[in-house]
Write a protein that holds these residues in place. Sequence first.
Motif, short mmCIF file in Angstrom:
data_model
loop_
_atom_site.label_atom_id
_atom_site.label_comp_id
_atom_site.label_asym_id
_atom_site.label_seq_id
_atom_site.Cartn_x
_atom_site.Cartn_y
_atom_site.Cartn_z
N PRO A 35 0.76 -1.37 0.15
CA PRO A 35 -0.03 -0.03 0.08
C PRO A 35 0.83 1.31 0.12
CG PRO A 35 0.01 -1.01 2.15
CD PRO A 35 0.76 -1.73 1.23
N TRP A 36 1.49 1.49 -1.18
CA TRP A 36 2.43 2.78 -1.18
C TRP A 36 1.64 3.96 -0.76
CZ3 TRP A 36 7.14 1.07 -0.93
CH2 TRP A 36 7.51 0.11 -1.89
N SER A 37 0.53 4.10 -1.28
CA SER A 37 -0.07 5.44 -1.10
C SER A 37 -0.57 5.67 0.46
CB SER A 37 -1.54 5.51 -1.88
OG SER A 37 -1.34 5.40 -3.00
N ALA A 38 -1.04 4.64 1.14
CA ALA A 38 -1.11 4.41 2.65
C ALA A 38 0.39 4.88 3.28
CB ALA A 38 -1.74 3.19 3.12
N ASP A 76 -6.43 3.14 8.05
CA ASP A 76 -6.30 3.85 6.81
C ASP A 76 -6.02 2.52 5.89
OD1 ASP A 76 -6.16 5.27 4.69
OD2 ASP A 76 -4.02 6.14 5.09
N ARG A 77 -7.19 1.75 5.28
CA ARG A 77 -7.11 0.66 4.51
C ARG A 77 -7.41 1.07 3.11
NH1 ARG A 77 -7.25 -3.80 7.97
NH2 ARG A 77 -6.24 -3.20 9.93
N PRO A 78 -7.17 -0.03 2.12
CA PRO A 78 -7.58 0.39 0.75
C PRO A 78 -9.24 0.51 0.87
CG PRO A 78 -6.03 -1.31 0.91
CD PRO A 78 -6.72 -1.19 2.22
N ARG A 176 -5.59 11.82 3.00
CA ARG A 176 -6.56 10.95 2.21
C ARG A 176 -7.28 11.24 1.22
NH1 ARG A 176 -7.63 7.62 -0.49
NH2 ARG A 176 -8.68 5.57 -0.38
N THR A 181 -3.83 8.76 -6.04
CA THR A 181 -3.37 7.28 -5.58
C THR A 181 -3.27 6.69 -7.16
OG1 THR A 181 -5.67 6.69 -5.56
CG2 THR A 181 -4.48 7.15 -3.51
N PRO A 447 0.72 1.19 7.96
CA PRO A 447 -0.24 0.55 6.94
C PRO A 447 0.20 -0.83 6.41
CG PRO A 447 0.21 2.72 6.24
CD PRO A 447 1.05 2.24 7.37
N VAL A 448 1.24 -1.16 6.14
CA VAL A 448 1.63 -2.57 5.86
C VAL A 448 1.89 -3.47 6.94
CG1 VAL A 448 4.30 -2.08 5.69
CG2 VAL A 448 3.33 -3.73 4.03
N ARG A 451 -0.85 -6.11 8.35
CA ARG A 451 -1.23 -7.45 7.86
C ARG A 451 -1.06 -8.58 8.90
NH1 ARG A 451 1.03 -6.82 1.63
NH2 ARG A 451 -0.50 -5.08 1.18
#
Length: 625
Positions: A35-38, A76-78, A176, A181, A447-448, A451
Amino acid sequence: MAHPSRPRTNRSPVSRPAVPAWLAHAFRAQRGPVPWSAMTRGALTAGPLLLAGMLAGRTAAGVLAAIAAMLGGINDRPGSRRASVPRLGVPAMAGALGLLVGTYAGQGLAAVPLTLALTGLGLVAGGLSAVGPVASAAGTQLLVAAAVGAGMPAAESGWQRALAFLAGAGWLLVLRLALPTPGSLVGDFRFDGERQAVADVYDAVAALLDAVGGERATARRVALTAALDHAQDALAGPRLRRYAGSAAERRLHAGFAAALPLAEAATALYWAGEPVPARAAEGPRRLAAAVRGSTGTGPLPAPRRSAPALRALDDALLHAAEALDRAEGAHRGLLGRRGGLRQALRAAVGPGGREYGLRVAVCFGASAAIAQALHHTRWYGQHAHWYWLPATAVFLVKPDLGPLASRVLCRAAGTVLGALVFAGLAALLPRPAGLIALVAVCGALVPVATRHFAALTAVVTVLVLALVMAGGEPQASVSRIGETLLACALVLVVGHLPMPGRRGGGVRDRLTVAGSAAHAYLLHVLGESGDPTERWALRREAYRTLAEARTAIAVTAAELPVLARHSEGTDAIAEVLERLVDTTTACAVHLDDTGRLTPRHLHRLREALGELEQQGIQVPLPTAA
């Protein structure tokens, strides 16, 4: 070749003991693109906010703003920009309220009344957390912020701290909504998440058609349900205009509405179990490309109309292509949950909400009491932030973060790793520049790291310890490890305590809701109502509630055996309900084409209803059938 002196013997294969479900779950991680944007937003929030607070001479306010940004980064999820407004905004407002209440309670109440007040707050927040993901995140931030407000000494007033918290969360929300994005520059900038979500539905339909009749068909049907749920949530966010939206918005709503009969036809083909021509999946993929690129649909492959479900699929493809090209508006009723407020209240005060609320209240209150009792002892040493213990317990007691044993193992391992990493970095990094950079890096990793709970815990531990040191406190890695292990033990004990009502009530409550939705859908289809919009809405609710029940069952099944046994047999009930809903969908498609049901349809209906009756669930078949 066998050795001549050793006669060949028949040896049975060595069987390795299976890894227990509660242990295997701790090693599972979610997969997906980076999630590069997040991550970019995370790098631009916590670190810069801390720096701004220091430059303004308000380090404490900068720390609170960075904490709010960190908590927002976890959520902050997709998804679409509009759906991010409640997903980030509602928990932020709850956190600000908790900080306000906790600050004034901590300043005005003695230890015992404060503990009772926090326990009552935990009861309310725990019950509300059972409503759904946004409510759960709001309940978490409410309690964490309340503990921080009550236990963190500061010169600022409660309302000043709440404003600092809102500023940090608000800055993340602004980023956001404003930052581009990948794919956002194609078509209308505002609807990149909605475009992706609707396109994913068409891709999921194509994947299901490819898998019909094969071993992966069931998994693809489940993936289609997930894609529809995600698109429904993305399009149901706050409208940018109160009345008629832009052409791009109307096109997306039309594309989602047109995907519903397409998914219905694909499900009917899945139910029949006979492979379909390979070119049947080309049409949905072209529609997905048209939605994703905001282009025309172009020519579709030649149809195959040899069966009712194939005819329904062809008609749905043509209708979807026409709807996308004309950009007609969709039925708004398809996007909301049926009886949303009623279901939310039922979840909050139902068996699951009551049980969860009680456990949260006991954990939060007991951890606050223990922390305050230890506050003046040498065990805490120089670092006497007693709020860490109840704040840790809040995260550990949440069932939506995984099974209890998995949460405890991941939290303990992640905290130890994060504390050791920070201890090493703290001895090397210059201050305060190095701490600010470390906070920025951790903000980007949040954000990453979501997971896997252990990875998230490690990153958050480093970030929080850096914020504490940046605020002028001594290095606190050792006390952080001790408090976390204490919270783990407390949550394990409370998680196994008997509570009023039936254990596993949350899972059975979700199954009851799913059974009611399946029954309503069946009655509508066999009643031969002429309203397809109502049928699609009922179908969405049936599959969605089943997916929620399946998720709850999977979490419970991975608990320790003493907890998992309370929901034994629920997975079989969910499987029968899924077959009932699939059969109802096949019946709907067949009735549209022929006006009557085949003996196979009726046999499968009666078979599913009979199995449910054996499980003690009464779903009567209409007399007309």
